[in-house]
Write a protein that holds these residues in place. Structure first.
Motif, PDB file in Angstrom:
ATOM      1  N   SER A 420       0.897  -1.060   0.348  1.00  0.00           N
ATOM      2  CA  SER A 420      -0.131   0.091   0.147  1.00  0.00           C
ATOM      3  C   SER A 420       0.716   1.530  -0.562  1.00  0.00           C
ATOM      4  CB  SER A 420      -0.889   0.226   0.986  1.00  0.00           C
ATOM      5  OG  SER A 420      -0.009   0.205   2.662  1.00  0.00           O
ATOM      6  N   ILE A 523      -6.708   0.598   5.361  1.00  0.00           N
ATOM      7  CA  ILE A 523      -5.694   0.806   4.356  1.00  0.00           C
ATOM      8  C   ILE A 523      -6.812   0.258   3.202  1.00  0.00           C
ATOM      9  CG2 ILE A 523      -3.653  -0.220   3.278  1.00  0.00           C
ATOM     10  CD1 ILE A 523      -2.899  -0.654   5.864  1.00  0.00           C
ATOM     11  N   GLU A 527      -6.301   3.841   0.778  1.00  0.00           N
ATOM     12  CA  GLU A 527      -5.562   3.339  -0.120  1.00  0.00           C
ATOM     13  C   GLU A 527      -5.455   2.737  -1.706  1.00  0.00           C
ATOM     14  OE1 GLU A 527      -2.057   3.131   2.338  1.00  0.00           O
ATOM     15  OE2 GLU A 527      -2.612   3.977   3.870  1.00  0.00           O
ATOM     16  N   THR A 529      -4.131  -0.609  -3.004  1.00  0.00           N
ATOM     17  CA  THR A 529      -3.179  -1.169  -2.310  1.00  0.00           C
ATOM     18  C   THR A 529      -3.183  -2.254  -3.844  1.00  0.00           C
ATOM     19  OG1 THR A 529      -4.998  -2.013  -1.722  1.00  0.00           O
ATOM     20  CG2 THR A 529      -4.483  -1.195  -0.414  1.00  0.00           C
TER      21      THR A 529
END
Length: 725
Positions: A420, A523, A527, A529
């Motif tokens: 990430s 996450i 984000e 990833t």
């Protein structure tokens, strides 16, 4: 046999039984008389949902049946003995408290005493006392009173409508005594009327008063029974029976356990549920018979020549008789013996003898115990041997409930990394990640978040990617149901998150179905990833078993009810798994060592896998489902130490009174260690509740530092034994 006073003997026996029930109702029933069961549901052996509404017929669950709101009749009549007899004794005592002074005063020349008695008798002769009681106590003002106020009004009314008749008897008895020559002698020497009444009249009147007192208790009980039939009783709940255009209509339901209240249902249920009426009637009849026999027995004793009972009673008032001393010694011995007997009962019930046994074995410590593996087989055999050594009973021919069709694919010696914007994170199996389905080999895929477009992905490119779905927004079931659709659209797999990382089998479609721990939610949501996988697998196809043990309760009726304790001996990447198994085995041993205190039965179930084991047990019941009163789910105990215990009673609603009460007691007892973080309810931990109707309490450890798991175990054993007692 010839000189035996049979009525007195039987009267004493019956009154002793009634007083025992009144003073110690918990010795005769453990059921809560206030607990209502408005709907009783269970799934029968054929998988059919059974829905029952009260009143329930007499049977295993209800010895004498239930009333119209599902309260146990046996519990109501047992717990109602104290209130019913207290009311009868209180009313009788107050009647004599009024009748004795007015009756004696009237016979000794105080005209006002006789006049008051006559006026009351004129009114009560014109209007029957039963009718007066109904007219007064059925007024809305009185039916809406609280318990204490209702009791005071009830006692006062029944005292007023019955004392004058006794007053007239006392008057007639005193008048006869006043004509005796020894009374003239007392007057001649200048004794005051008060002294004559106290020293001469009352001693001669006392034997008759004692007989009348016990006979009057029977009269009061009979009147209470008659009033109950007309819906007059203590402690009402006003129930709305109709709320149509004509306004509200109500009927009164007895809230307090009291025999008269049960008779209030006579009109509505005399044919459809006769046990409601007959149970209370039987207790009334027995009580009336008991006090009548006792009063008749005393009358027989008093009619005997040279009766010590008469001289004893007279001496108790005069305080100068040798017989009185003998009688006092007899009473003292009786009180001492009764105190010893009752004291021993109280001590035996209050004494805390619950012992907790910690188990410390490390010979079967495996990091991974996969269902169908050799480690699972060895651990299951160890639990069976442990049951056998303790003397735990079998529900069937064996402890083992074989689970067929095991085909577990476990990824070992594998590496998975989550990339990430924050950097790379190597994921640990069983702690950070669990792969429900996957392919052996090396792979790398980008992850795309489709949570907001879950039901319409036409504008999102998911081809050759892993799709992330937030399980807080989209249910786990919906994600699983749409997995095949996403695979058809080109997705390589699905990623979601859960607080419960456990091994769950699934169909191999799509290629990957991955569950990450909840902490990765932010996450994955915020984000960019990707996931890198290097997977090696091993297949487990050995036979697996639920291990089931049983401790039968000591009560012939309550033993048909059972508490089930669910535990898990399957572990993934679990360091020191023996600590958790030791906790489970210590729990079993502690309950077994205290089995003499158990009235209800206990069932222990060890699952080789939480999902497969629970599902197989649900479909292959070994105990009648309708008799399971509580299921304790301990399958999420993760370590031998913890910081807090997560606890959920969402699957134990107030309509399931037993589980609801257990949950409240647990919250009170373990408040310092109960976490504020709730356990999310999902299809797995609610499986037995949804499919079998089992009231369920969920437990889960949080953290691994502050407390030993045995601290939780000790409290849990206390609660289990207390609630199975």
């Amino acid at each position: 046999m010839k000189n035996m006073n049979i009525p007195l003997i039987f009267g004493i026996i019956l009154i002793f039984i009634l007083l025992s029930i009144a003073i110690f109702p918990s010795l005769f029933t453990e059921s809560n008389p206030y607990a209502m069961t408005l709907v009783h549901t269970y799934i029968d052996e054929n998988g059919k949902l059974i829905i029952m509404t009260p009143p329930f017929e007499p049977g295993d669950n209800y010895v004498l049946g239930s009333d119209e709101v599902g309260r146990d009749i046996w519990s109501l009549v047992v717990n109602g003995t104290r209130l019913t007899l207290t009311l009868a004794l209180g009313i009788t005592f107050l009647r004599f408290l009024l009748a004795i002074p007015f009756g004696i005063a009237g016979a000794m020349g105080f005209r006002s005493g006789k006049s008051i008695i006559d006026q009351f008798n004129i009114v009560l002769t014109t209007i029957p006392p039963l009718l007066i009681g109904i007219l007064v106590l059925k007024l809305d003002f009185f039916t809406s009173l609280y318990k204490l106020q209702s009791i005071l009004v009830f006692i006062s009314t029944l005292t007023i409508i019955g004392w004058a008749r006794i007053g007239n008897m006392i008057y007639e008895g005193t008048s006869k005594i006043m004509e005796e020559t020894f009374i003239l002698s007392e007057k001649a020497i200048g004794k005051t009327k008060f002294r004559i009444a106290l020293n001469n009249v009352l001693p001669h009147l006392l034997p008759e008063i004692v007989v009348l007192f016990f006979m009057e208790i029977s009269r009061v009980l009979t009147l209470m029974m008659q009033l109950g039939i007309f819906g007059v009783f203590v402690g009402n709940i006003r129930i709305i029976s109709n709320s149509g255009n004509q306004g509200y209509s109500y009927y009164n339901l007895p809230y307090e356990p009291e025999w008269s209240g049960l008779l209030g249902a006579a009109k509505e249920f005399i044919r459809s549920a006769p046990w409601i009426v007959f149970s209370a009637t039987a207790f009334f009849v027995i009580s009336v018979l008991a006090f009548n026999l006792f009063g008749e027995g005393i009358r027989i004793e008093l009619q005997k020549k040279n009766s010590k009972l008469i001289s004893g009673m007279k001496g108790m008032v005069k305080r100068d008789s040798k017989t009185t001393k003998d009688l006092q010694i007899t009473f003292f011995v009786a009180i001492v013996i009764s105190s010893i007997l009752l004291g021993s009962i109280i001590v035996s019930r209050l004494e805390d003898n619950y012992q907790y046994f910690a188990v410390n074995e490390i010979g079967y410590n495996y990091k991974n115990i996969i269902e169908g593996s050799e480690e699972s087989t060895v651990t299951g055999k160890y639990i069976e041997n442990y049951f056998n050594e303790l003397g735990i009973d079998k529900l069937k021919d064996t402890y083992s409930q074989k689970i067929s069709g095991i085909n577990k694919l476990y990824f070992e010696n594998s590496m998975i990394s989550l990339m990430s914007e924050s950097g790379e994170k190597v994921l640990e199996f069983g702690e950070d990640i669990m792969i429900k389905t996957g392919l052996v080999g090396e792979f790398a895929y980008d992850i795309v978040n489709i949570t907001e477009n879950f039901y319409d992905i036409t504008d999102i490119d998911i081809n050759n990617r892993l799709v992330y779905v937030n399980s807080d927004i989209i249910t786990f079931e919906a994600i699983e149901n749409n997995a095949e659709y996403f695979a058809e659209e080109g997705a390589k797999g699905i990623i979601t998150t859960s607080s419960n990382i456990s091994y769950i089998d699934s169909e191999n479609n799509p290629d990957f179905f991955i569950v990450l721990e909840d902490s990765f939610k932010d996450i994955l949501s915020k984000e960019d990833t990707s996931l890198s996988l290097s997977l090696n697998s091993k297949s487990y196809q050995n036979e697996a078993s639920n291990i089931i043990g049983f401790i039968e309760g000591k009560d012939p009726v309550l033993s048909k009810k059972a508490i089930i304790i669910g535990m898990d001996y399957g572990f993934i990447n679990q360091e020191n798994s023996y600590e958790v198994l030791n906790f489970y085995l210590g729990l079993v041993k502690s309950i077994k060592e205290n089995e003499d205190m158990l009235k209800k039965s206990i069932i222990f179930i060890f699952y080789p896998d939480k999902e497969d084991g629970v599902q197989y047990f649900s479909e292959h019941q070994v105990f009648p489902q309708k008799n399971v009163i509580l299921y304790l789910d301990l399958t999420n105990i993760h370590s031998g130490k913890f910081d807090k215990i997560k606890f959920s009673d969402e699957l134990s609603p107030i309509t399931r009174y037993y589980g609801f009460t257990f949950a409240n007691q647990l919250n009170d007892l373990m408040k310092p260690i109960i976490s504020d973080i709730p356990i999310p309810i999902d299809s797995q931990n609610s499986y037995l509740y949804l499919n079998n109707g089992m009231t369920t309490l969920l437990f889960e450890t949080e953290g691994s530092e502050n407390y030993s798991i045995d601290e939780f175990g000790k409290n849990l054993v206390d609660l289990i034994i207390n609630n199975a007692h």
